[in-house]
Write an enzyme that holds these catalytic residues in place. Sequence first.
Site, short mmCIF file in Angstrom:
data_model
loop_
_atom_site.label_atom_id
_atom_site.label_comp_id
_atom_site.label_asym_id
_atom_site.label_seq_id
_atom_site.Cartn_x
_atom_site.Cartn_y
_atom_site.Cartn_z
N LEU A 36 33.78 -21.99 -16.83
CA LEU A 36 35.01 -21.47 -17.01
C LEU A 36 35.46 -20.36 -17.53
O LEU A 36 34.41 -19.73 -18.15
CB LEU A 36 35.83 -22.62 -17.71
CG LEU A 36 35.59 -24.28 -17.39
CD1 LEU A 36 36.29 -25.12 -18.36
CD2 LEU A 36 36.12 -24.53 -16.06
N ASP A 37 36.33 -19.75 -16.91
CA ASP A 37 36.87 -18.60 -17.37
C ASP A 37 37.99 -18.54 -18.38
O ASP A 37 38.42 -19.91 -18.69
CB ASP A 37 37.15 -17.30 -16.46
CG ASP A 37 38.32 -17.91 -15.48
OD1 ASP A 37 39.19 -18.56 -16.10
OD2 ASP A 37 38.45 -17.42 -14.33
N SER A 38 38.65 -17.66 -18.88
CA SER A 38 39.66 -17.72 -19.91
C SER A 38 40.90 -18.33 -19.40
O SER A 38 41.72 -19.10 -19.82
CB SER A 38 40.00 -16.20 -20.53
OG SER A 38 40.52 -15.40 -19.52
#
Lengths: 82, 130
Positions: free
Chosen positions: B85-87
């Site tokens: 996942l990213d931010s």
Amino acid sequence: MKGRLSGIQKQVLSLHRSLLRAARAKPPETREQIERFVNAEFRKNAAIDKKNYQQIEYLIRRGQKQLEMVRTSDGFSVVEVK
Amino acid sequence: MQAALRSSAITVRNAFLQHLRLTVAATSHRVPILLDSRVSFSSDHGTYLDKSSVTDRILELVKKMEKVDPAKVTPQASFQGDLGLDSLDTVEVVMAIEEEFALEIPDAEADKISSCAEAIEYVAAHPRAK
């Protein structure tokens, strides 16, 4: 996110959260629409070069205006759904 | 014999009356106090949730995220390194956790939550989590 977030990144994530929180106050279908729009918008603009401050700051301001609109349209959407 | 019987009858009667009086007193006094204490109990002090149930609920919720491969979700999994996942995705996860546990996580705290373990830790240490 492993390294520390920069100030402007924190601002962006904070705006993202505020928009999703504002959406919670809406009726389910409206809420879902707003969430989909908001998430897609942030996703789309995530590709912007992180040094392009001018563009990012412009988008943050635009997002803040949209946040105000989501918040204040509260009364309207409730009336409209009825 | 008769005296003994009478005195035991009195004992029973007294015990009964005492019992009656007690219950009456209890209902007239306790109701408002009980209601009051319940309100402050849930709003000020709260209770801590059991860590294993917090773990189950958080893992369940992370598995439901669109981009997450449920097979990779473990209590130790980091959102970015292990789950990919990213931010922005992390914002969505943390918001879903807020809702699941009826919490509002301040930005400064939310920015620090980057793994299932940190999310579990935060919620389990939060007295108002539901």
